[in-house]
Design an enzyme around this catalytic site. Sequence first.
Site, short mmCIF file in Angstrom:
data_model
loop_
_atom_site.label_atom_id
_atom_site.label_comp_id
_atom_site.label_asym_id
_atom_site.label_seq_id
_atom_site.Cartn_x
_atom_site.Cartn_y
_atom_site.Cartn_z
N CYS A 131 0.61 -0.90 0.19
CA CYS A 131 0.18 0.34 -0.06
C CYS A 131 0.64 1.06 -0.02
CB CYS A 131 -1.06 -0.07 1.33
SG CYS A 131 0.49 -0.65 2.76
N HIS A 244 -3.47 5.67 4.68
CA HIS A 244 -1.53 6.00 5.44
C HIS A 244 -1.02 7.60 4.79
CE1 HIS A 244 -1.89 2.40 5.63
NE2 HIS A 244 -0.59 1.62 5.05
#
Length: 339
Positions: A131, A244
């Site tokens: 990710c 994130h």
Amino acid sequence: MREYNVAVVGATGVVGTEMISTLERRNFPVKELILLASERSLGRELTFRGKDYPVRVLSEDSFKDVEIGLFSAGGNISRRFAPVAAKDGCVVIDNTSAFRMEPDIPLVVPEVNPEDIGAYGTRRIIANPNCSTIQMVVALKPIHDAVGIKRIVVSTYQAVSGTGKDAIEELTGQTRALLSLKELEIKVYPHRIAFNCLPHIDVFLDNGYTKEEMKMVDETRKILKTPSMAVTATTVRVPVFYGHSESVNIETERKITPDEVREILSSAPGVTVIDNPDLSEYPLASDAAGKDDTFVGRIREDESIPNGINMWIVADNIRKGAALNAVQIAEILIDKHLD
Ligand code: NAP
Ligand code: 3JN
């Protein structure tokens, strides 16, 4: 329109459930949906397009008529079952690190290197990157194309959902415990994550970096096809549930101004620029959660070197960082490569 039998391996997990909703949201042409998990999930049902589907226990016989397998049940499961599925004729899109760095397996971010999907045929496995890598290369590829990137220095601020459902519970439980002055439980991470930052994601390696940090280095080089690009990462777990964030510093071959970066990124696929510091407008994990795009802001010159840019890159780690990227790969696969 042709429809496909699709299996979701790890269907009950954070990534697997997002895979199912992404297939539904993007109207992926699913003929039969096969949901696979461990024995722990036997008896559970999950909803897809308003219909309940039973969760089945993953076994070597699970892939007989499956055409596309979306795997997110950990590296060991992928190492064992992806080749079995491929042998049965399924194309596996694997969300784990099991095959990412194997030379004959494409590692794909559709906005960056969709052309690599064409090489899926050798092993019938396509790897989805980590990710933290995905959101960074989505934002950096257009800049690399324009002026060449020589060096990347990245620090991440990663949400607990990246670790899975147990970690979401752990942050919830610890936050409750701390606010009500109760004993807290530490199970998933080596330290308390509530009201804390842990510079430790995945295991430590002999070079002093964590595996997560080296995934960012190695995967970025493979996806951008720049095997000797200088890349260094520090990955940090923070008490955020979804999204994130990354502080990214780049040194470029040729000079580029912050205005030019903003202009390039404003027309880049999958990118939204939010960069009005005067109005306190910049990308936030809380805004990116539940969205598909990668958000970029705080674009400014690195005044310590001649050709440097700093920026802040945020994305939903479970969507673009995992499920959405995998389904986008599947969309290109059926559009361009499968009969
Ligand atoms: P999670 O919420 O803990 O879910 C794990 C899933 O794997 C569950 O569906 C679980 O089924 C299933 N599973 C575990 N052991 C199994 C077994 N022996 N047989 C069959 N199914 C099994 O974890 P997650 O966050 O969804 O992540 C799962 C994996 O996806 C990670 O390990 C990682 O490899 C990958 N991932 C990749 C990214 C990325 O950066 N691209 C991000 C996050 C995760 P039960 O519910 O039955 O236990
Ligand atoms: O920690 C994160 O934010 C992302 C985690 C990804 C992850 C978690 C467990 C195992 C991975 C991954 O995708 O690299 C793996 C793994 O497959 O190695």
